[in-house]
Design a protein around this motif. Structure first.
Motif, short mmCIF file in Angstrom:
data_model
loop_
_atom_site.label_atom_id
_atom_site.label_comp_id
_atom_site.label_asym_id
_atom_site.label_seq_id
_atom_site.Cartn_x
_atom_site.Cartn_y
_atom_site.Cartn_z
N VAL A 100 0.68 -1.00 -0.06
CA VAL A 100 0.02 -0.03 0.15
C VAL A 100 0.84 1.19 -0.01
O VAL A 100 0.51 2.32 0.47
CB VAL A 100 -0.87 0.09 1.02
CG1 VAL A 100 -1.95 -0.93 0.98
CG2 VAL A 100 -0.19 0.02 2.55
N GLY A 101 1.87 0.97 -0.32
CA GLY A 101 2.83 2.28 -0.66
C GLY A 101 3.68 2.60 0.23
O GLY A 101 4.62 3.35 0.40
N GLY A 102 3.74 1.68 1.34
CA GLY A 102 4.83 1.55 2.65
C GLY A 102 6.03 0.82 2.54
O GLY A 102 6.77 0.51 3.28
N TYR B 33 4.89 9.00 5.03
CA TYR B 33 5.90 8.16 5.87
C TYR B 33 7.10 9.32 5.68
O TYR B 33 7.26 10.05 5.01
CB TYR B 33 6.35 6.98 4.99
CG TYR B 33 5.34 6.02 4.70
CD1 TYR B 33 4.39 6.14 3.57
CD2 TYR B 33 5.21 4.97 5.70
CE1 TYR B 33 3.38 5.01 3.49
CE2 TYR B 33 4.21 3.75 5.66
CZ TYR B 33 3.09 4.01 4.55
OH TYR B 33 2.53 3.06 4.24
N ARG B 50 12.79 4.80 9.32
CA ARG B 50 11.62 5.02 8.90
C ARG B 50 10.58 5.29 9.84
O ARG B 50 10.34 4.49 10.97
CB ARG B 50 11.13 4.12 7.92
CG ARG B 50 10.50 2.66 8.42
CD ARG B 50 10.22 2.00 7.39
NE ARG B 50 8.65 2.08 7.11
CZ ARG B 50 8.16 1.70 6.02
NH1 ARG B 50 8.55 1.13 4.97
NH2 ARG B 50 6.82 1.78 5.53
N ARG B 95 7.39 10.62 1.96
CA ARG B 95 6.77 9.69 0.95
C ARG B 95 5.17 9.78 1.44
O ARG B 95 4.90 9.54 2.48
CB ARG B 95 7.27 8.47 0.96
CG ARG B 95 6.74 7.41 -0.03
CD ARG B 95 7.51 6.10 0.31
NE ARG B 95 6.85 5.11 -0.41
CZ ARG B 95 7.19 3.71 -0.19
NH1 ARG B 95 8.36 3.61 0.28
NH2 ARG B 95 6.80 2.73 -0.88
N SER B 96 4.43 10.38 0.58
CA SER B 96 2.71 10.14 0.77
C SER B 96 2.49 8.70 0.63
O SER B 96 2.90 7.96 0.27
CB SER B 96 2.01 10.74 -0.45
OG SER B 96 2.56 12.16 -0.46
N PHE B 97 1.33 8.47 1.47
CA PHE B 97 0.81 7.27 1.66
C PHE B 97 0.20 6.71 0.22
O PHE B 97 -0.45 7.47 -0.43
CB PHE B 97 -0.50 7.18 2.80
CG PHE B 97 -1.00 5.79 3.02
CD1 PHE B 97 -2.12 5.36 2.47
CD2 PHE B 97 -0.42 4.90 3.87
CE1 PHE B 97 -2.84 4.17 2.52
CE2 PHE B 97 -0.83 3.60 4.24
CZ PHE B 97 -2.01 3.33 3.54
#
Lengths: 116, 114
Positions: A100-102, B33, B50, B95-97
């Motif tokens: 999910v982008g992480g 993030y 992170r 960093r965008s979700f």
């Protein structure tokens, strides 16, 4: 397990020429992004490829183009080189599917381009 | 658009001491993030730590820890027991979700004094 590999490591080009840089993503990764890092600056996002399509693009002119192959490797092409294109070009890979982008993004060691 | 600011171009610390690198960011998003990357002379960006914005607890990785202040949009990195191998450029990144794109700051060059 090979990480992100880039080639060539260094190259010198003349203004007006064209250059192609290559990147092999980390094993299992399907998303490749390219960044430009000028001397003394942070990396700037150029574009990102997923499933052989350009998915996102940063604020770079059309002289910068790319491609992703079925094996997920990628090329960055720069046409009509300018002196200001001299920089370190970093390739980064990640796994999009199932995430999910992480997901963690891994970087290669870069290709250092000098334009004279 | 998101921006990341690192106001310390250079920092130095004695070996075995503690140093804190600063980072602020600007965003209108609530889910995102934050990262600290290390770039040694080999040029490869190495992830140090992170932080997920939805987590209130500050991230810790061995000698590296962060102080995440979401309301203040601040994200500092603390390096304890500094070692010679910690010498490098350190970049803060956002960093965008749901997005794979990273937005970097301009970096802080960390020197370790033996």
């Amino acid at each position: 397990d090979a990480g992100v590999t880039q080639s060539p490591t260094h190259l010198i080009k003349t203004r007006g020429q064209q250059v192609t840089l290559r990147c092999s993503p980390k094993s299992g990764h399907d998303t490749v992004s390219w960044y430009q890092q000028a001397l003394g600056q942070g990396p700037q996002f150029i574009f990102q490829y997923y499933e052989e399509e350009e998915r996102q693009r940063g604020n770079f002119p059309d002289r910068f183009s790319g491609h992703q192959f079925p094996n997920y490797s990628s090329e960055l092409n720069v046409n009509a080189l300018l002196l200001g294109d001299s920089a370190l070009y970093l390739c980064a890979s990640s796994l999009e599917k199932g995430g999910v982008g992480g997901n963690t993004i891994y970087f290669g060691e870069g290709s250092w381009l000098t334009v004279v | 658009a998101q921006t990341v600011t690192q106001s310390q171009p250079e920092m130095s610390v004695q070996e075995a001491e503690t140093v804190t690198l600063s980072c602020t960011y600007d965003t209108s998003e609530s889910d995102y993030y934050l990262f600290w990357y290390k770039q040694p002379p080999s040029r490869q960006m190495i992830l140090v730590i992170r932080q997920e914005a939805y987590k209130q607890q500050n991230a810790t990785e061995n000698r590296f820890s962060v102080n995440f202040q979401k309301a203040a949009k601040s994200f500092s990195l603390k390096i304890s027991d500094s070692q010679l191998g910690d010498a490098a450029m350190y970049f803060c990144a956002y960093r965008s979700f749901g997005n794979e794109k990273l937005t970097f700051g301009t970096g802080t060059r960390l020197t370790i004094i033996p």
